[in-house]
Design a protein around this motif. Structure first.
Motif, mmCIF file in Angstrom:
data_model
loop_
_atom_site.group_PDB
_atom_site.id
_atom_site.type_symbol
_atom_site.label_atom_id
_atom_site.label_comp_id
_atom_site.label_asym_id
_atom_site.label_seq_id
_atom_site.Cartn_x
_atom_site.Cartn_y
_atom_site.Cartn_z
ATOM 1 N N SER A 9 10.559 4.798 -4.941
ATOM 2 C CA SER A 9 11.172 5.736 -5.879
ATOM 3 C C SER A 9 12.669 5.556 -6.016
ATOM 4 C CB SER A 9 10.876 7.177 -5.456
ATOM 5 O OG SER A 9 9.487 7.392 -5.467
ATOM 6 N N THR A 10 13.330 5.131 -4.936
ATOM 7 C CA THR A 10 14.787 5.035 -4.968
ATOM 8 C C THR A 10 15.270 3.744 -4.328
ATOM 9 O OG1 THR A 10 15.091 6.099 -2.821
ATOM 10 C CG2 THR A 10 14.987 7.552 -4.740
ATOM 11 N N THR A 11 16.505 3.422 -4.598
ATOM 12 C CA THR A 11 17.099 2.222 -4.007
ATOM 13 C C THR A 11 17.321 2.395 -2.510
ATOM 14 O OG1 THR A 11 19.306 3.011 -4.583
ATOM 15 C CG2 THR A 11 18.244 1.490 -6.123
ATOM 16 N N GLU A 12 17.359 3.649 -2.019
ATOM 17 C CA GLU A 12 17.534 3.895 -0.591
ATOM 18 C C GLU A 12 16.297 3.496 0.214
ATOM 19 O OE1 GLU A 12 18.270 6.584 -2.805
ATOM 20 O OE2 GLU A 12 20.342 5.916 -2.859
ATOM 21 N N GLN A 13 15.180 3.266 -0.454
ATOM 22 C CA GLN A 13 13.935 2.932 0.236
ATOM 23 C C GLN A 13 13.708 1.423 0.282
ATOM 24 O OE1 GLN A 13 11.424 5.288 -2.347
ATOM 25 N NE2 GLN A 13 11.291 6.917 -0.838
ATOM 26 N N GLU A 14 14.790 0.676 0.486
ATOM 27 C CA GLU A 14 14.728 -0.790 0.487
ATOM 28 C C GLU A 14 13.755 -1.324 1.536
ATOM 29 O OE1 GLU A 14 15.491 -4.183 -1.371
ATOM 30 O OE2 GLU A 14 16.517 -2.347 -1.912
ATOM 31 N N LEU A 17 10.195 -1.057 0.346
ATOM 32 C CA LEU A 17 9.856 -2.073 -0.652
ATOM 33 C C LEU A 17 9.672 -3.429 0.018
ATOM 34 C CD1 LEU A 17 9.353 -2.572 -3.658
ATOM 35 C CD2 LEU A 17 11.775 -3.097 -3.885
ATOM 36 N N ASP A 18 10.545 -3.751 0.950
ATOM 37 C CA ASP A 18 10.418 -5.013 1.684
ATOM 38 C C ASP A 18 9.087 -5.084 2.418
ATOM 39 O OD1 ASP A 18 12.912 -5.794 0.796
ATOM 40 O OD2 ASP A 18 13.946 -5.273 2.669
ATOM 41 N N ALA A 19 8.680 -3.980 3.040
ATOM 42 C CA ALA A 19 7.405 -3.945 3.768
ATOM 43 C C ALA A 19 6.237 -4.156 2.815
ATOM 44 C CB ALA A 19 7.264 -2.620 4.516
ATOM 45 N N GLN A 20 6.295 -3.522 1.643
ATOM 46 C CA GLN A 20 5.220 -3.697 0.659
ATOM 47 C C GLN A 20 5.141 -5.156 0.208
ATOM 48 O OE1 GLN A 20 4.851 -0.692 -2.574
ATOM 49 N NE2 GLN A 20 6.530 0.321 -1.490
ATOM 50 N N LEU A 21 6.288 -5.746 -0.090
ATOM 51 C CA LEU A 21 6.316 -7.141 -0.534
ATOM 52 C C LEU A 21 5.755 -8.067 0.543
ATOM 53 C CD1 LEU A 21 9.806 -7.146 -2.293
ATOM 54 C CD2 LEU A 21 7.561 -7.096 -3.394
ATOM 55 N N ARG A 22 6.131 -7.801 1.796
ATOM 56 C CA ARG A 22 5.617 -8.587 2.917
ATOM 57 C C ARG A 22 4.088 -8.472 3.010
ATOM 58 N NH1 ARG A 22 7.130 -5.516 7.424
ATOM 59 N NH2 ARG A 22 5.140 -4.534 7.045
ATOM 60 N N ASP A 23 3.575 -7.244 2.917
ATOM 61 C CA ASP A 23 2.132 -7.025 3.035
ATOM 62 C C ASP A 23 1.360 -7.626 1.869
ATOM 63 O OD1 ASP A 23 2.728 -5.688 5.368
ATOM 64 O OD2 ASP A 23 2.384 -3.681 4.536
ATOM 65 N N LEU A 24 1.918 -7.548 0.683
ATOM 66 C CA LEU A 24 1.238 -8.121 -0.490
ATOM 67 C C LEU A 24 1.197 -9.643 -0.404
ATOM 68 C CD1 LEU A 24 2.711 -5.766 -3.233
ATOM 69 C CD2 LEU A 24 0.333 -5.815 -2.424
ATOM 70 N N THR A 25 2.282 -10.232 0.059
ATOM 71 C CA THR A 25 2.317 -11.689 0.235
ATOM 72 C C THR A 25 1.322 -12.110 1.306
ATOM 73 O OG1 THR A 25 4.628 -11.740 -0.443
ATOM 74 C CG2 THR A 25 3.812 -13.657 0.756
ATOM 75 N N ALA A 26 1.275 -11.358 2.417
ATOM 76 C CA ALA A 26 0.337 -11.665 3.500
ATOM 77 C C ALA A 26 -1.117 -11.520 3.040
ATOM 78 C CB ALA A 26 0.603 -10.748 4.692
ATOM 79 N N ALA A 27 -1.350 -10.637 2.074
ATOM 80 C CA ALA A 27 -2.712 -10.434 1.559
ATOM 81 C C ALA A 27 -3.131 -11.560 0.609
ATOM 82 C CB ALA A 27 -2.806 -9.085 0.852
ATOM 83 N N ARG A 36 11.892 -0.265 -8.492
ATOM 84 C CA ARG A 36 12.408 0.947 -7.854
ATOM 85 C C ARG A 36 12.502 2.012 -8.945
ATOM 86 N NH1 ARG A 36 15.114 -3.344 -6.295
ATOM 87 N NH2 ARG A 36 15.102 -3.911 -4.111
ATOM 88 N N VAL A 37 11.468 2.824 -9.017
ATOM 89 C CA VAL A 37 11.416 3.841 -10.064
ATOM 90 C C VAL A 37 10.463 4.952 -9.625
ATOM 91 C CG1 VAL A 37 9.559 2.679 -11.332
ATOM 92 C CG2 VAL A 37 11.102 4.182 -12.558
ATOM 93 N N SER A 38 10.748 6.159 -10.056
ATOM 94 C CA SER A 38 9.880 7.292 -9.751
ATOM 95 C C SER A 38 8.492 7.080 -10.352
ATOM 96 C CB SER A 38 10.491 8.563 -10.335
ATOM 97 O OG SER A 38 9.556 9.626 -10.281
#
Length: 183
Positions: A9-14, A17-27, A36-38
């Motif tokens: 939702s926000t840029t503070e949740q970097e 987002l990194d964790a999601q990208l890591r998990d999607l790549t691993a999948a 980064r949007v509501s």
């Protein structure tokens, strides 16, 4: 082909987002769309992912609430995916594909979407309660009126011949705020 979608939702949740990208790549996602949007705002990358997927592909998200926060929104996405012959995989459900063509898959998705909606509504309710309590205790100030604080400077710059857009950019405020200041 596995197509990933990540959202915070926000840029503070970097880190999230990194964790999601890591998990999607691993999948095994070959292409990942992220933003980064509501969840209630227009989501250009989700739209791009939905336009990109083809028959036989699978859209992968780490958690259902990254895709949608209400049952209605979740089903809107699922219907668009089904119309294109695309599956949906939610990693937090053990990585299994939710087959929304079966009654069981539809039930599972509806239940989890309901939980996501419930969780969001409870969070907003707690937030409203906290704000009400802070206001009652005199601790809630709200957002600082930055544009009002810059009104005098906006009038001066405009009087010097700067355009509304130039004044807004120079002061870091919106054009509407400049119009209000000079009115």
């Amino acid at each position: 082909m596995l197509i990933g979608y990540a959202r915070t939702s926000t840029t503070e949740q970097e880190a999230g987002l990194d964790a999601q990208l890591r998990d999607l790549t691993a999948a095994g996602c070959e292409r990942v769309f992220s933003e980064r949007v509501s969840s209630v705002a227009p989501r250009a990358e989700l739209e791009a992912a939905l336009a990109f997927v083809r028959d036989g592909d699978t859209l992968v998200v780490t958690k259902l609430d990254r895709l949608a926060r209400t049952v209605t929104k979740a089903w809107e996405v699922v219907e668009r995916l089904e119309a294109k012959g695309v599956g949906l995989r939610i990693l937090s459900l053990g990585g299994d594909t939710v087959d929304t063509r079966s009654a069981t898959g539809k039930l599972i998705l509806t239940i989890f979407a309901g939980f996501a909606q419930f969780e969001r509504e409870m969070m907003l309710e707690r937030q409203r309660e906290g704000i009400t309590k802070a206001k009652a205790e005199g601790r809630y100030k709200g957002r600082k009126p930055t544009a009002r604080a810059k009104a005098e400077e906006a009038r001066r710059l405009h009087a010097e011949g700067k355009t509304i857009t130039e004044v807004a950019k120079a002061l870091g405020i919106g054009r509407a705020s400049v119009y209000r200041a000079i009115a």
